[in-house]
Design an enzyme around this catalytic site. Structure first.
Site, PDB file in Angstrom:
ATOM      1  N   PRO A  23      29.524  34.488  43.569  1.00 44.06           N
ATOM      2  CA  PRO A  23      30.171  33.163  43.625  1.00 44.06           C
ATOM      3  C   PRO A  23      29.101  32.100  43.399  1.00 44.06           C
ATOM      4  O   PRO A  23      28.121  32.027  44.134  1.00 44.06           O
ATOM      5  CB  PRO A  23      30.724  33.107  45.055  1.00 44.06           C
ATOM      6  CG  PRO A  23      29.865  34.048  45.837  1.00 44.06           C
ATOM      7  CD  PRO A  23      29.430  35.122  44.890  1.00 44.06           C
ATOM      8  N   MET A  24      29.269  31.266  42.366  1.00 50.52           N
ATOM      9  CA  MET A  24      28.267  30.250  42.030  1.00 50.52           C
ATOM     10  C   MET A  24      28.969  28.908  41.834  1.00 50.52           C
ATOM     11  O   MET A  24      29.852  28.795  40.981  1.00 50.52           O
ATOM     12  CB  MET A  24      27.514  30.652  40.756  1.00 50.52           C
ATOM     13  CG  MET A  24      26.735  31.941  40.895  1.00 50.52           C
ATOM     14  SD  MET A  24      25.972  32.495  39.337  1.00 50.52           S
ATOM     15  CE  MET A  24      27.385  33.152  38.454  1.00 50.52           C
ATOM     16  N   VAL A  25      28.592  27.933  42.616  1.00 56.44           N
ATOM     17  CA  VAL A  25      29.230  26.620  42.557  1.00 56.44           C
ATOM     18  C   VAL A  25      29.102  26.032  41.153  1.00 56.44           C
ATOM     19  O   VAL A  25      28.005  25.940  40.596  1.00 56.44           O
ATOM     20  CB  VAL A  25      28.605  25.660  43.595  1.00 56.44           C
ATOM     21  CG1 VAL A  25      29.202  24.263  43.453  1.00 56.44           C
ATOM     22  CG2 VAL A  25      28.832  26.189  45.007  1.00 56.44           C
ATOM     23  N   GLN A  79      36.223  32.792  47.386  1.00 52.03           N
ATOM     24  CA  GLN A  79      35.295  32.481  48.483  1.00 52.03           C
ATOM     25  C   GLN A  79      35.521  31.075  49.024  1.00 52.03           C
ATOM     26  O   GLN A  79      35.681  30.120  48.259  1.00 52.03           O
ATOM     27  CB  GLN A  79      33.837  32.603  48.031  1.00 52.03           C
ATOM     28  CG  GLN A  79      32.864  32.461  49.199  1.00 52.03           C
ATOM     29  CD  GLN A  79      31.415  32.401  48.782  1.00 52.03           C
ATOM     30  OE1 GLN A  79      30.975  31.416  48.187  1.00 52.03           O
ATOM     31  NE2 GLN A  79      30.654  33.435  49.108  1.00 52.03           N
ATOM     32  N   CYS A 108      25.248  30.181  52.075  1.00 52.23           N
ATOM     33  CA  CYS A 108      24.731  28.987  51.389  1.00 52.23           C
ATOM     34  C   CYS A 108      23.628  28.341  52.222  1.00 52.23           C
ATOM     35  O   CYS A 108      23.860  27.964  53.373  1.00 52.23           O
ATOM     36  CB  CYS A 108      25.848  27.980  51.135  1.00 52.23           C
ATOM     37  SG  CYS A 108      25.279  26.511  50.237  1.00 52.23           S
ATOM     38  N   GLY A 209      20.084  39.938  45.313  1.00 47.24           N
ATOM     39  CA  GLY A 209      18.685  39.517  45.314  1.00 47.24           C
ATOM     40  C   GLY A 209      17.795  40.439  44.498  1.00 47.24           C
ATOM     41  O   GLY A 209      17.913  41.671  44.574  1.00 47.24           O
ATOM     42  N   ASN A 210      16.910  39.840  43.677  1.00 52.64           N
ATOM     43  CA  ASN A 210      15.936  40.573  42.843  1.00 52.64           C
ATOM     44  C   ASN A 210      16.573  41.285  41.653  1.00 52.64           C
ATOM     45  O   ASN A 210      16.021  42.258  41.148  1.00 52.64           O
ATOM     46  CB  ASN A 210      15.157  41.628  43.666  1.00 52.64           C
ATOM     47  CG  ASN A 210      14.420  41.031  44.839  1.00 52.64           C
ATOM     48  OD1 ASN A 210      14.245  39.819  44.929  1.00 52.64           O
ATOM     49  ND2 ASN A 210      13.980  41.878  45.751  1.00 52.64           N
ATOM     50  N   ALA A 232      23.441  36.733  40.349  1.00 55.92           N
ATOM     51  CA  ALA A 232      23.736  35.312  40.120  1.00 55.92           C
ATOM     52  C   ALA A 232      22.859  34.796  38.985  1.00 55.92           C
ATOM     53  O   ALA A 232      23.297  34.674  37.849  1.00 55.92           O
ATOM     54  CB  ALA A 232      23.506  34.514  41.398  1.00 55.92           C
ATOM     55  N   GLU A 233      21.584  34.509  39.273  1.00 56.20           N
ATOM     56  CA  GLU A 233      20.679  33.972  38.256  1.00 56.20           C
ATOM     57  C   GLU A 233      20.544  34.915  37.066  1.00 56.20           C
ATOM     58  O   GLU A 233      20.545  34.487  35.917  1.00 56.20           O
ATOM     59  CB  GLU A 233      19.297  33.721  38.884  1.00 56.20           C
ATOM     60  CG  GLU A 233      19.259  32.607  39.905  1.00 56.20           C
ATOM     61  CD  GLU A 233      18.859  31.276  39.305  1.00 56.20           C
ATOM     62  OE1 GLU A 233      18.248  31.270  38.223  1.00 56.20           O
ATOM     63  OE2 GLU A 233      19.152  30.236  39.933  1.00 56.20           O
TER      64      GLU A 233
END
Length: 484
Positions: A23-25, A79, A108, A209-210, A232-233
């Site tokens: 989930p990314m704003v 979410q 967050c 993560g990572n 995400a990224e």
């Protein structure tokens, strides 16, 4: 039909999803989710939605979920951020028919979450979280899931996860960083914490993560034993990450822009996605970076994307045999690849500053600095300072607003109900009352309406002649005085 729980929920409803888009704003909107699904993603989350706003604002619901309903966009988890059990559950009830599960954001770490008292800033309030999840688990027809950040101590993180499972959480996503690890201070996520949680709970666990490429996904699953991995990224810079491919940037950009034509979204979302996709190329062509920042239409963004493609193709045509990527990149800049966020020391060097303390004053670190010192203000605040030299960013000098009795937003100073305008309007309408402070005159308008209707009935009543005939042409007013 009873709702599925735990492993059965992950296996049947989520189709044993291993590859998950976070989930990314303003970034995991429908168009991007569809692009990611085409290239290997098996499960997607909506951007974080604010439960209180979702509950009270029909436009917000329509723009962020209802209008985005799409058969291809499943399985899907919605979410929410929230800090009130009733508000959270009521918002979730409005969303449950459009998704496969409801996720509570407990991860967050940003300043807005601290001010709003949600996200990772609830991780100390276990009683509140238990009440929220217990109520959601009881009332909702779909499972409740949670996304958390870890504590520095592994034991405490494990107890935290076990508490959420006991309360009714059916799937847990663990971001292996603490709430202090963000921006230039993000550092490496702890898979050790994630592995400990996976061993300690019986519900499915996703790791976050990572993750920069498919080999990271495979290694994470092997080391931690999790059911799936969330990106995400990594996904933003390479939406084909879960396919194990590094495609040409313009291929992904053009495909995304085609989807946006069919499923529109705010221009700011589109621009942000292209900044991520073309990140390394825009370091080379700074002029096009400026054009992308200023363009005001989707057609304009398409034109900038086309120009970037032509520049890259020209560069490829002039490429010498054996030439290697510059700036230490694993691939040439026109190929989708990870972006490694610079740490505190690297950012310090980039900014030409000396000392670690100055180096960490990036965008997010500056959120803490609101004392009005222009040297420590973000660029946006410095611009505001130039327009208004007397402006202060000291929070102690900001006016304190009284809160609405109903929702906590600032209330109107002259409101007769001590509410904000939105809540006041609902109550005044329900009670047919007036609130001059907010310019709401339901009672006055209703009385005027009754008066007007009464006068109309008098005018339209036919007059009766002395013969007993009805004379529809005469006035209806029959005054008893003088007619005896």
């Amino acid at each position: 039909m009873p709702k599925l729980r735990g492993e059965a929920f992950w296996r049947e409803t989520l189709r044993s999803a291993h590859y998950v888009v976070a989930p990314m704003v303003d970034q995991s909107e429908l168009a991007w989710r569809l692009l990611s699904r085409r290239h290997g993603a098996q499960l997607c989350y909506t951007p974080m939605l604010h439960a209180q706003v979702f509950l009270r604002d029909a436009n917000y619901r329509r723009e962020n979920l209802y209008d985005e309903a799409c058969p291809e966009d499943r399985p899907l988890i919605v979410q929410f951020c929230a800090n009130d059990p009733e508000v959270f559950v009521q918002a979730a009830l409005l969303a449950q028919d459009y998704c496969d599960a409801i996720d509570l954001n407990l991860g967050c770490p940003q300043m807005i979450a601290k001010r709003g008292h949600y996200g990772a800033f609830l991780q100390e309030e276990w009683d509140l979280l238990q009440r929220m999840i217990l109520l959601a688990n009881e009332k909702l027809s779909v499972p409740i899931t949670c996304k958390i950040r870890v504590f520095p101590e592994i034991d405490r993180t494990v107890k935290y996860a076990q508490m959420l499972e006991k309360a009714g959480c059916q799937l847990l996503t663990v971001h292996g960083r603490t709430k202090e690890q963000k921006g230039p201070l993000a550092g490496v996520a702890s898979w050790e914490h994630i592995q400990a949680v996976r061993k300690a709970v019986s519900i499915p666990v996703f790791a976050n993560g990572n993750i920069q490429c498919l080999s990271d996904v495979e290694e994470c699953i092997r080391k931690t034993g999790v059911h799936g991995v969330m990106s995400a990224e990594g996904n933003l810079h390479n939406p084909a990450l879960f396919e194990g491919r590094n495609p040409l940037v313009w291929e992904m950009a053009e495909e995304y822009l085609e989807i946006v034509q069919k499923y529109p979204c705010p221009l700011s979302y589109v621009r942000a996605h292209l900044f991520k996709l073309w990140h390394h190329t825009l370091q080379v062509y700074q002029q096009l970076r400026d054009e992308l920042a200023k363009v005001k239409t989707l057609e304009g963004i398409v034109d900038v994307n086309r120009e970037l493609k032509l520049r890259c193709q020209e560069e490829i045509a002039n490429q010498k045999e054996g030439e290697k990527p510059k700036e230490g990149l694993p691939f040439f800049h026109w190929i989708c690849q990870p972006y490694i966020r610079p740490g505190a020391k690297e950012r310090c060097k980039e900014n030409g500053a000396s000392g670690t303390e100055k180096g960490v004053r990036g965008k997010r670190a500056l959120e803490e600095e609101e004392d009005g010192n222009s040297e420590l203000l973000s660029k946006n605040k410095q611009k505001k300072k130039l327009r208004n030299p007397n402006k202060s960013f000291d929070p102690s000098l900001k006016p304190k607003y009284a809160k609405c009795d109903q929702c906590g937003n600032p209330k109107g100073n002259k409101c007769v109900f001590n509410m904000c305008r939105g809540c006041c309007k609902k109550r005044a309408f329900k009670e047919t009352a007036d609130c001059p402070g907010h310019g709401l005159l339901f009672k006055t308008k209703y009385e005027k309406s009754l008066s007007w209707q009464s006068s109309q009935r008098v005018i339209q009543t036919p007059a009766i002649s002395q013969r007993g005939d009805v004379d529809v042409g005469e006035t209806a007013v029959l005054k008893e005085a003088g007619d005896s």
